[in-house]
Design a protein around this motif. Structure first.
Motif, short mmCIF file in Angstrom:
data_model
loop_
_atom_site.label_atom_id
_atom_site.label_comp_id
_atom_site.label_asym_id
_atom_site.label_seq_id
_atom_site.Cartn_x
_atom_site.Cartn_y
_atom_site.Cartn_z
N THR A 54 2.44 3.63 -9.41
CA THR A 54 2.40 4.62 -8.17
C THR A 54 1.50 4.26 -7.11
N VAL A 55 0.73 3.46 -7.17
CA VAL A 55 -0.11 3.04 -6.26
C VAL A 55 0.61 2.22 -5.10
N PHE A 56 1.81 1.62 -5.54
CA PHE A 56 2.51 1.22 -4.57
C PHE A 56 3.34 2.28 -3.59
N LEU A 57 3.10 3.57 -3.91
CA LEU A 57 3.61 4.68 -2.99
C LEU A 57 2.92 4.74 -1.95
N MET A 58 1.71 4.42 -1.72
CA MET A 58 0.54 4.67 -0.66
C MET A 58 1.02 3.81 0.49
N PRO A 59 1.14 2.49 0.28
CA PRO A 59 1.61 1.85 1.71
C PRO A 59 2.98 2.49 2.27
N TRP A 60 3.86 2.71 1.34
CA TRP A 60 5.10 3.11 1.88
C TRP A 60 4.91 4.40 2.39
N ALA A 61 3.98 5.51 2.00
CA ALA A 61 3.84 6.63 2.84
C ALA A 61 3.25 6.41 4.11
N ILE A 62 2.26 5.57 4.09
CA ILE A 62 1.44 5.05 5.55
C ILE A 62 2.69 4.57 6.57
N GLN A 63 3.58 3.77 6.07
CA GLN A 63 4.45 3.27 6.76
C GLN A 63 6.00 3.74 6.97
N MET A 64 5.87 5.16 6.38
CA MET A 64 7.21 5.68 6.43
C MET A 64 8.10 5.67 7.62
N LYS A 65 7.36 5.97 8.71
CA LYS A 65 8.17 6.12 9.91
C LYS A 65 8.78 4.80 10.44
N GLU A 66 7.87 3.84 10.21
CA GLU A 66 8.50 2.49 10.82
C GLU A 66 9.65 1.78 9.80
N LEU A 67 9.55 2.36 8.52
CA LEU A 67 10.45 1.78 7.62
C LEU A 67 11.81 2.71 7.86
N ALA A 68 11.99 3.68 8.11
CA ALA A 68 13.04 4.63 8.34
C ALA A 68 13.83 4.75 7.16
N VAL A 69 15.30 4.47 7.48
CA VAL A 69 16.33 4.65 6.18
C VAL A 69 15.91 3.67 5.32
N PHE A 70 15.77 2.30 5.80
CA PHE A 70 15.44 1.16 4.79
C PHE A 70 14.62 1.49 3.64
N GLY A 71 13.33 2.11 4.16
CA GLY A 71 12.41 2.34 3.39
C GLY A 71 12.57 3.61 2.43
N LEU A 72 13.21 4.45 2.91
CA LEU A 72 13.74 5.60 2.19
C LEU A 72 14.69 5.04 0.93
N VAL A 73 15.65 4.14 1.17
CA VAL A 73 16.52 3.41 0.09
C VAL A 73 15.66 2.63 -0.78
N GLU A 74 14.59 1.92 -0.12
CA GLU A 74 13.61 1.04 -1.09
C GLU A 74 13.12 1.97 -2.08
N ILE A 75 12.29 2.87 -1.56
CA ILE A 75 11.43 3.78 -2.26
C ILE A 75 12.39 4.52 -3.45
N GLY A 76 13.48 4.95 -2.94
CA GLY A 76 14.53 5.57 -3.74
C GLY A 76 14.81 4.70 -5.11
N ILE A 77 15.21 3.42 -4.81
CA ILE A 77 15.24 2.45 -6.24
C ILE A 77 14.13 2.25 -6.74
#
Length: 98
Positions: A54-77
């Motif tokens: 769950t610590v890996f969720l923090m970097p994703w939350a910080i970079q959420m705008k730059e990752l866009a749909v790719f980041g959403l799919v990645e975190i969904g998986i």
């Protein structure tokens, strides 16, 4: 030689209060070197694994705008695999405490 001399010179008043537990106030019912079941260690390891993941969720939350749909799919998986693992260990009975 020094140890024996100091032992003879020091004041010594042994009592039951000195020998009792003082750290937590709970009366001991068994020895300190009691064997634990493997289930106790499995729960501890599962906690560490899911806590670190769950610590890996923090970097994703910080970079959420730059990752866009790719980041959403990645975190969904990632979350799907995390919840799948949690469901698997739950179905195997690893979380029941008996």
């Amino acid at each position: 030689m020094i140890w024996n001399t100091s032992r003879l010179l020091r004041p010594s008043w042994p009592s039951a209060a000195k020998a009792s537990t003082y750290e937590c106030g709970i009366v001991t019912v068994s020895e300190a070197r009691e064997k634990f079941t493997v289930r106790y260690y499995l729960v501890a390891v599962m906690f560490l694994v899911f806590d670190v993941e769950t610590v890996f969720l923090m970097p994703w939350a910080i970079q959420m705008k730059e990752l866009a749909v790719f980041g959403l799919v990645e975190i969904g998986i990632f979350l799907f695999l995390l919840l799948f693992g949690y469901g698997y260990i739950w179905s195997k009975g690893a979380l029941t405490w008996e």
